[in-house]
Motif scaffolding. Sequence first.
Motif, PDB file in Angstrom:
ATOM      1  N   CYS A 192       0.817  -1.214   0.000  1.00  0.00           N
ATOM      2  CA  CYS A 192       0.000   0.000   0.000  1.00  0.00           C
ATOM      3  C   CYS A 192       0.852   1.265   0.000  1.00  0.00           C
ATOM      4  O   CYS A 192       0.323   2.374   0.048  1.00  0.00           O
ATOM      5  N   GLY A 193       2.174   1.113  -0.031  1.00  0.00           N
ATOM      6  CA  GLY A 193       3.062   2.266  -0.130  1.00  0.00           C
ATOM      7  C   GLY A 193       3.244   3.058   1.146  1.00  0.00           C
ATOM      8  O   GLY A 193       3.603   4.228   1.101  1.00  0.00           O
TER       9      GLY A 193
ATOM     10  N   ARG B 284       9.504   2.800  -5.038  1.00  0.00           N
ATOM     11  CA  ARG B 284       9.474   3.313  -6.403  1.00  0.00           C
ATOM     12  C   ARG B 284       8.809   4.681  -6.388  1.00  0.00           C
ATOM     13  O   ARG B 284       8.272   5.111  -5.359  1.00  0.00           O
ATOM     14  N   ASP B 285       8.818   5.362  -7.521  1.00  0.00           N
ATOM     15  CA  ASP B 285       8.190   6.680  -7.616  1.00  0.00           C
ATOM     16  C   ASP B 285       6.710   6.649  -7.269  1.00  0.00           C
ATOM     17  O   ASP B 285       6.165   7.626  -6.761  1.00  0.00           O
TER      18      ASP B 285
ATOM     19  N   LEU C 228      12.487  -3.896  -3.509  1.00  0.00           N
ATOM     20  CA  LEU C 228      13.367  -4.767  -2.735  1.00  0.00           C
ATOM     21  C   LEU C 228      14.798  -4.615  -3.254  1.00  0.00           C
ATOM     22  O   LEU C 228      15.074  -4.895  -4.416  1.00  0.00           O
ATOM     23  N   LEU C 229      15.690  -4.155  -2.396  1.00  0.00           N
ATOM     24  CA  LEU C 229      17.079  -3.916  -2.784  1.00  0.00           C
ATOM     25  C   LEU C 229      17.957  -5.148  -2.614  1.00  0.00           C
ATOM     26  O   LEU C 229      18.959  -5.288  -3.301  1.00  0.00           O
ATOM     27  N   ASP C 230      17.588  -6.025  -1.677  1.00  0.00           N
ATOM     28  CA  ASP C 230      18.406  -7.202  -1.390  1.00  0.00           C
ATOM     29  C   ASP C 230      17.497  -8.340  -0.950  1.00  0.00           C
ATOM     30  O   ASP C 230      16.961  -8.320   0.158  1.00  0.00           O
ATOM     31  N   GLU C 231      17.305  -9.323  -1.815  1.00  0.00           N
ATOM     32  CA  GLU C 231      16.420 -10.460  -1.533  1.00  0.00           C
ATOM     33  C   GLU C 231      16.963 -11.358  -0.426  1.00  0.00           C
ATOM     34  O   GLU C 231      16.215 -11.994   0.300  1.00  0.00           O
ATOM     35  N   SER C 232      18.285 -11.417  -0.285  1.00  0.00           N
ATOM     36  CA  SER C 232      18.930 -12.256   0.727  1.00  0.00           C
ATOM     37  C   SER C 232      19.951 -11.417   1.495  1.00  0.00           C
ATOM     38  O   SER C 232      21.156 -11.525   1.263  1.00  0.00           O
TER      39      SER C 232
END
Length: 65
Positions: free
Chosen positions: A11-12, A27-28, A34-38
Amino acid sequence: MRILVDLDKCCGAGSCVLAAPRVFDQRDDGIVLLLDESPPEDLHKAVREAAAVCPASAITLEERD
């Protein structure tokens, strides 16, 4: 640990970004990015907090041994 994000549920709110800014961004349009999945172990506590405070329950964690 592996992080899964349901983009349709997001929901941001940005709570995840506040809890774990090295792992999550937005995001805009406000939807989670997600910058790092693990992520490394030193970030696991922050990621667990991010998942717990997500108002849409869009973050799922898979714990690995």
